[in-house]
Design an enzyme around this catalytic site. Structure first.
Site, PDB file in Angstrom:
ATOM      1  N   HIS A 163      -6.986   6.812 -14.601  1.00  0.00           N
ATOM      2  CA  HIS A 163      -7.464   6.628 -13.220  1.00  0.00           C
ATOM      3  C   HIS A 163      -8.632   7.583 -12.939  1.00  0.00           C
ATOM      4  CE1 HIS A 163      -7.329   6.463  -8.837  1.00  0.00           C
ATOM      5  NE2 HIS A 163      -6.341   5.600  -8.857  1.00  0.00           N
ATOM      6  N   GLU A 264     -11.592   2.662 -13.381  1.00  0.00           N
ATOM      7  CA  GLU A 264     -10.345   2.997 -14.076  1.00  0.00           C
ATOM      8  C   GLU A 264     -10.054   2.029 -15.216  1.00  0.00           C
ATOM      9  OE1 GLU A 264      -8.988   3.563  -9.508  1.00  0.00           O
ATOM     10  OE2 GLU A 264      -7.412   2.986 -10.916  1.00  0.00           O
TER      11      GLU A 264
HETATM   12  O1  TA6 Z   1      -6.495   2.667  -8.342  1.00  0.00           O
HETATM   13  C1  TA6 Z   1      -6.746   2.461  -6.955  1.00  0.00           C
HETATM   14  C2  TA6 Z   1      -5.480   2.850  -6.199  1.00  0.00           C
HETATM   15  O2  TA6 Z   1      -4.384   2.067  -6.599  1.00  0.00           O
HETATM   16  C3  TA6 Z   1      -5.755   2.742  -4.706  1.00  0.00           C
HETATM   17  O3  TA6 Z   1      -5.047   1.664  -4.141  1.00  0.00           O
HETATM   18  C4  TA6 Z   1      -5.310   4.104  -4.159  1.00  0.00           C
HETATM   19  O4  TA6 Z   1      -3.926   4.091  -3.829  1.00  0.00           O
HETATM   20  C5  TA6 Z   1      -5.610   4.993  -5.364  1.00  0.00           C
HETATM   21  O5  TA6 Z   1      -5.157   4.228  -6.470  1.00  0.00           O
HETATM   22  C6  TA6 Z   1      -5.042   6.391  -5.269  1.00  0.00           C
HETATM   23  O6  TA6 Z   1      -3.704   6.372  -5.611  1.00  0.00           O
HETATM   24  P1  TA6 Z   1      -2.909   7.785  -5.528  1.00  0.00           P
HETATM   25  O7  TA6 Z   1      -1.479   7.439  -5.790  1.00  0.00           O
HETATM   26  O8  TA6 Z   1      -3.493   8.702  -6.582  1.00  0.00           O
HETATM   27  O9  TA6 Z   1      -3.171   8.315  -4.149  1.00  0.00           O
END
Ligand code: TA6
Length: 290
Positions: A163, A264
């Protein structure tokens, strides 16, 4: 591996989280044992490539807001949207260092492991312990991350992701190449669509692209292009929270959203992975400045 065995260019750190700092002729960087989390990577002669919130938590067992959080064994809330913590527990677990080495050119390679039976907290109990993970990280002129998942004696079904939070000069003057014509699920609107032309960010953006392609982040403000090459990943997620979503996150500064963009490397939903007993899966990304 003991601290005494660490090669020159890699030193242990205790704060803000236990981990290792890399300082070589090729790059500097930081990797925490919490989630085998790459928190910093700066190749020699460049600005930092990874973004980190000034409001991030640094508590063992809590997510770090920035760098490269690891997603396993589910993405977001999982296929049904009912799993917690978001993005799974592997990024919250304490991994162990398997090995560390530095090449003659200054590329530091650290290998981390997480064995299913080690992960004993209640959340992980909702998932089998019959698995093993390894994260190989090479920090140098490029950043290479390889996530290896090994099934134990049982069939293993999981989602996964790297991510990555990228630092950009201004997301409003940044676009992503390589996703043209790809289908995507838009988590903001709840609908599916096809990417027309370059990906630009003009509002909250949260899209799961069905794409195994390499991508490039073209940052006009800083005059640089970041390339992401990937192996074993069928999806690319693009995310920027924009104004309102940023204000809902306590570990994300209200005025930080213009300086970051997540691109990601992911396998989730219909692209989740199922391994036969004893089978392995590799997903990797190589990040470079063009
Ligand atoms: O990858 C995008 C996502 O799924 C968004 O929807 C947002 O929730 C982001 O990840 C951040 O997730 P986190 O759990 O690290 O706050």
């Amino acid at each position: 591996m003991t601290e005494e065995a660490l090669p020159e260019g890699i030193v242990p750190i205790e704060g803000p989280l236990p981990g290792f700092r890399v300082e070589t002729a090729a790059a500097t960087g930081v990797v925490y044992l919490n989630g085998a989390h790459v928190a910093e990577w700066t190749p020699a002669g460049h600005k930092p490539v990874l973004w980190m919130s000034g409001s991030s938590d640094y508590q063992p067992g809590r997510a770090v807001r920035g760098g490269v959080p690891l997603v396993f064994p589910w993405f977001g809330g999982g296929p049904e949207g009912d799993r917690v913590p978001a993005h799974g527990f592997a990024r919250l677990a304490t991994w162990h260092l398997i090995s560390a080495a530095v090449s003659p050119k200054g590329t530091a390679t650290l290998r981390f492991g997480l064995d299913g039976p080690q992960v004993t907290d209640a959340v992980a109990d909702s998932f089998t312990h019959d698995y093993g993970l390894e994260m190989h990280v090479s920090l140098g002129e490029t950043l290479l991350q390889q996530l290896v998942v090994v099934a134990g004696d049982e069939e293993l079904a999981f989602e996964e992701g790297l991510h990555t939070y990228f630092a950009v000069g201004d997301v409003r003057h940044t676009h992503v190449e390589g996703l043209e014509g790809e289908a995507y699920f838009d988590k903001v609107t709840g609908s599916c669509a096809t990417q027309e032309g370059l990906v630009t960010i003009t509002a909250e953006t949260d899209r799961i692209y069905e794409s195994a392609s390499n991508t490039r982040i073209v940052d006009e403000a800083w005059g640089r292009t970041i390339q992401i090459e990937k192996v074993g990943s069928a999806q690319t997620v693009v995310w920027n929270p924009w104004v309102d979503k940023s204000r809902t996150m306590t570990d994300f500064g209200d005025d930080e959203w213009p300086g970051m963009l997540c691109v990601e490397t992911v396998n989730s939903r219909e692209q989740s992975i199922t391994l036969a007993p004893g089978q392995r899966h590799l997903m990797s990304q190589t990040i470079s400045i063009l």
